[in-house]
Design an enzyme around this catalytic site. Structure first.
Site, PDB file in Angstrom:
ATOM      1  N   LYS A  11       0.838  -1.204   0.000  1.00  0.00           N
ATOM      2  CA  LYS A  11       0.000   0.000   0.000  1.00  0.00           C
ATOM      3  C   LYS A  11       0.877   1.260   0.000  1.00  0.00           C
ATOM      4  O   LYS A  11       0.672   2.169  -0.807  1.00  0.00           O
ATOM      5  CB  LYS A  11      -0.941   0.016   1.219  1.00  0.00           C
ATOM      6  CG  LYS A  11      -1.882  -1.175   1.285  1.00  0.00           C
ATOM      7  CD  LYS A  11      -2.839  -1.089   2.466  1.00  0.00           C
ATOM      8  CE  LYS A  11      -2.180  -1.143   3.814  1.00  0.00           C
ATOM      9  NZ  LYS A  11      -1.494  -2.422   4.116  1.00  0.00           N
ATOM     10  N   ARG A 160      10.927  -1.195  11.427  1.00  0.00           N
ATOM     11  CA  ARG A 160       9.750  -0.914  12.253  1.00  0.00           C
ATOM     12  C   ARG A 160       9.621  -1.940  13.385  1.00  0.00           C
ATOM     13  O   ARG A 160       9.878  -3.126  13.177  1.00  0.00           O
ATOM     14  CB  ARG A 160       8.490  -0.952  11.381  1.00  0.00           C
ATOM     15  CG  ARG A 160       8.185   0.387  10.751  1.00  0.00           C
ATOM     16  CD  ARG A 160       7.097   0.355   9.747  1.00  0.00           C
ATOM     17  NE  ARG A 160       5.876  -0.339  10.124  1.00  0.00           N
ATOM     18  CZ  ARG A 160       4.774  -0.359   9.392  1.00  0.00           C
ATOM     19  NH1 ARG A 160       4.732   0.310   8.247  1.00  0.00           N
ATOM     20  NH2 ARG A 160       3.706  -1.028   9.770  1.00  0.00           N
TER      21      ARG A 160
HETATM   22  P1  AP5 Z   1       4.794  -1.627   1.938  1.00  0.00           P
HETATM   23  O1  AP5 Z   1       4.514  -0.794   0.736  1.00  0.00           O
HETATM   24  O2  AP5 Z   1       5.501  -0.958   3.089  1.00  0.00           O
HETATM   25  O3  AP5 Z   1       3.477  -2.389   2.425  1.00  0.00           O
HETATM   26  P2  AP5 Z   1       2.175  -1.845   3.160  1.00  0.00           P
HETATM   27  O4  AP5 Z   1       1.009  -2.523   2.543  1.00  0.00           O
HETATM   28  O5  AP5 Z   1       2.178  -0.342   3.190  1.00  0.00           O
HETATM   29  O6  AP5 Z   1       2.450  -2.488   4.582  1.00  0.00           O
HETATM   30  P3  AP5 Z   1       2.323  -1.892   6.024  1.00  0.00           P
HETATM   31  O7  AP5 Z   1       3.031  -2.878   6.925  1.00  0.00           O
HETATM   32  O8  AP5 Z   1       2.797  -0.469   6.111  1.00  0.00           O
HETATM   33  O9  AP5 Z   1       0.834  -1.970   6.256  1.00  0.00           O
HETATM   34  P4  AP5 Z   1       0.126  -2.039   7.556  1.00  0.00           P
HETATM   35  O10 AP5 Z   1      -1.235  -1.886   7.068  1.00  0.00           O
HETATM   36  O11 AP5 Z   1       0.401  -3.199   8.425  1.00  0.00           O
HETATM   37  O12 AP5 Z   1       0.814  -0.859   8.392  1.00  0.00           O
HETATM   38  P5  AP5 Z   1       0.360   0.628   8.751  1.00  0.00           P
HETATM   39  O13 AP5 Z   1       1.563   1.472   8.744  1.00  0.00           O
HETATM   40  O14 AP5 Z   1      -0.824   1.044   7.957  1.00  0.00           O
HETATM   41  O15 AP5 Z   1       5.653  -2.899   1.461  1.00  0.00           O
HETATM   42  C1  AP5 Z   1       6.144  -3.846   2.392  1.00  0.00           C
HETATM   43  C2  AP5 Z   1       7.540  -4.318   1.930  1.00  0.00           C
HETATM   44  O16 AP5 Z   1       7.413  -5.040   0.699  1.00  0.00           O
HETATM   45  C3  AP5 Z   1       8.532  -3.185   1.656  1.00  0.00           C
HETATM   46  O17 AP5 Z   1       9.808  -3.595   2.021  1.00  0.00           O
HETATM   47  C4  AP5 Z   1       8.434  -2.959   0.127  1.00  0.00           C
HETATM   48  O18 AP5 Z   1       9.655  -2.483  -0.403  1.00  0.00           O
HETATM   49  C5  AP5 Z   1       8.115  -4.371  -0.353  1.00  0.00           C
HETATM   50  N1  AP5 Z   1       7.227  -4.407  -1.527  1.00  0.00           N
HETATM   51  C6  AP5 Z   1       6.137  -3.626  -1.736  1.00  0.00           C
HETATM   52  N2  AP5 Z   1       5.547  -3.963  -2.901  1.00  0.00           N
HETATM   53  C7  AP5 Z   1       6.282  -4.998  -3.409  1.00  0.00           C
HETATM   54  C8  AP5 Z   1       6.176  -5.790  -4.587  1.00  0.00           C
HETATM   55  N3  AP5 Z   1       5.198  -5.579  -5.473  1.00  0.00           N
HETATM   56  N4  AP5 Z   1       7.098  -6.767  -4.785  1.00  0.00           N
HETATM   57  C9  AP5 Z   1       8.098  -6.977  -3.904  1.00  0.00           C
HETATM   58  N5  AP5 Z   1       8.255  -6.253  -2.775  1.00  0.00           N
HETATM   59  C10 AP5 Z   1       7.353  -5.279  -2.533  1.00  0.00           C
HETATM   60  O19 AP5 Z   1      -0.155   0.403  10.245  1.00  0.00           O
HETATM   61  C11 AP5 Z   1       0.718   0.101  11.306  1.00  0.00           C
HETATM   62  C12 AP5 Z   1      -0.062  -0.036  12.598  1.00  0.00           C
HETATM   63  O20 AP5 Z   1      -0.722   1.211  12.913  1.00  0.00           O
HETATM   64  C13 AP5 Z   1      -1.205  -1.068  12.582  1.00  0.00           C
HETATM   65  O21 AP5 Z   1      -0.758  -2.365  12.889  1.00  0.00           O
HETATM   66  C14 AP5 Z   1      -2.124  -0.495  13.683  1.00  0.00           C
HETATM   67  O22 AP5 Z   1      -1.642  -0.792  14.978  1.00  0.00           O
HETATM   68  C15 AP5 Z   1      -2.011   1.002  13.473  1.00  0.00           C
HETATM   69  N6  AP5 Z   1      -3.037   1.521  12.531  1.00  0.00           N
HETATM   70  C16 AP5 Z   1      -2.825   2.085  11.317  1.00  0.00           C
HETATM   71  N7  AP5 Z   1      -3.993   2.420  10.746  1.00  0.00           N
HETATM   72  C17 AP5 Z   1      -4.966   2.051  11.611  1.00  0.00           C
HETATM   73  C18 AP5 Z   1      -6.382   2.126  11.588  1.00  0.00           C
HETATM   74  N8  AP5 Z   1      -7.045   2.650  10.519  1.00  0.00           N
HETATM   75  N9  AP5 Z   1      -7.075   1.642  12.642  1.00  0.00           N
HETATM   76  C19 AP5 Z   1      -6.444   1.127  13.706  1.00  0.00           C
HETATM   77  N10 AP5 Z   1      -5.113   1.026  13.820  1.00  0.00           N
HETATM   78  C20 AP5 Z   1      -4.370   1.488  12.775  1.00  0.00           C
END
Ligand code: AP5
Length: 213
Positions: A11, A160
């Site tokens: 994402k 992270r």
């Molecule tokens: P990346 O692009 O970083 O993936 P992502 O989908 O953004 O993953 P996140 O871990 O950031 O999502 P998340 O939803 O768990 O975390 P968030 O920060 O929102 O890619 C991942 C890796 O793969 C990278 O190394 C990248 O280079 C690689 N990659 C990407 N695409 C690729 C491809 N096509 N091929 C190969 N490699 C690839 O949330 C964190 C925490 O915050 C949550 O756990 C929760 O506690 C809290 N939080 C956030 N939002 C909410 C909410 N709305 N409600 C409640 N709690 C929330």
């Protein structure tokens, strides 16, 4: 636009190119919460334990942040890409209400699907910049914790705290239980575009652009 998908689906990676393409405001609740933790704000203090454990932060905290942010003028002028919000049905309902109140117009939901075993590999190898928030992979980009950021040159690379094996497993469990039901929720409303996220970032970007156009 909402970017929906499990942790590690890409994402954040796709958001960077979509923001460049469309000039919309990028709103990542994960980034907002991590900033709040790093700055020791009241929100950060309340969110930290949930995030480290891989749990969702309580709905009322996140909805409050989004409600306040969506009311700003730049969103009305440029449009918005929501990355990581909504993550529960309650958040989706709240978003619908806020969009109605603010008269924000149409919604498109882009769902990026990737198998769990690929997600685990991606998250374990992810490294980030503590200044510009650029996303890297240890195996592909050759950057590791403590290195200077090759993108902005100002930040240091870190891993992270929720990219540890136990937290990754919990995040995936939480995703399947609480967030995956949103796929049906938005599909029933005719708003969902599904994209296979298993290819390279460029391949996924091309699929996304094709579907959006
Ligand atoms: P990346 O692009 O970083 O993936 P992502 O989908 O953004 O993953 P996140 O871990 O950031 O999502 P998340 O939803 O768990 O975390 P968030 O920060 O929102 O890619 C991942 C890796 O793969 C990278 O190394 C990248 O280079 C690689 N990659 C990407 N695409 C690729 C491809 N096509 N091929 C190969 N490699 C690839 O949330 C964190 C925490 O915050 C949550 O756990 C929760 O506690 C809290 N939080 C956030 N939002 C909410 C909410 N709305 N409600 C409640 N709690 C929330």
């Amino acid at each position: 636009m909402i970017l929906l998908g499990p942790p590690g689906a890409g994402k954040g990676t796709q958001a960077a190119s979509l923001v460049e393409e469309y000039g919309v405001v990028h709103l990542s609740t994960g980034d907002i919460l991590r900033d709040a933790v790093a700055n020791g704000t009241e929100l950060g203090k309340q969110a930290k334990a949930y995030m480290d454990a891989g749990d969702l932060v309580p709905d009322e905290l996140v909805i409050g942040v989004i409600r306040e942010r969506l009311a700003r003028e730049d969103i009305r002028e440029q449009g918005v890409l929501l990355d990581g919000f909504p993550r529960t049905i309650a958040q989706a309902e709240a978003l619908g209400e806020v969009m109605g109140e603010l008269e924000l117009g149409e919604l498109v939901v882009l769902n990026i699907s990737v198998a769990d075993e690929v997600l685990i590999e991606r998250l374990s190898g992810r490294r980030m910049c503590d200044s510009c928030e650029a996303i890297f992979r240890l195996d592909r980009d050759g950057v590791d914790v403590g290195d200077e950021c090759p993108k902005c040159g100002a930040g240091k690379i870190y891993q992270r705290s929720d990219d540890q094996p136990e937290a990754i497993a919990e995040r995936l469990r939480t995703y399947h239980e609480k967030t995956a039901p949103l796929i049906g929720y938005y599909s029933q409303r005719g708003l969902l575009i599904d994209v296979d996220g298993s290819g390279t970032p460029d391949e996924v970007h091309r699929l996304v652009m094709g579907r959006l156009s």
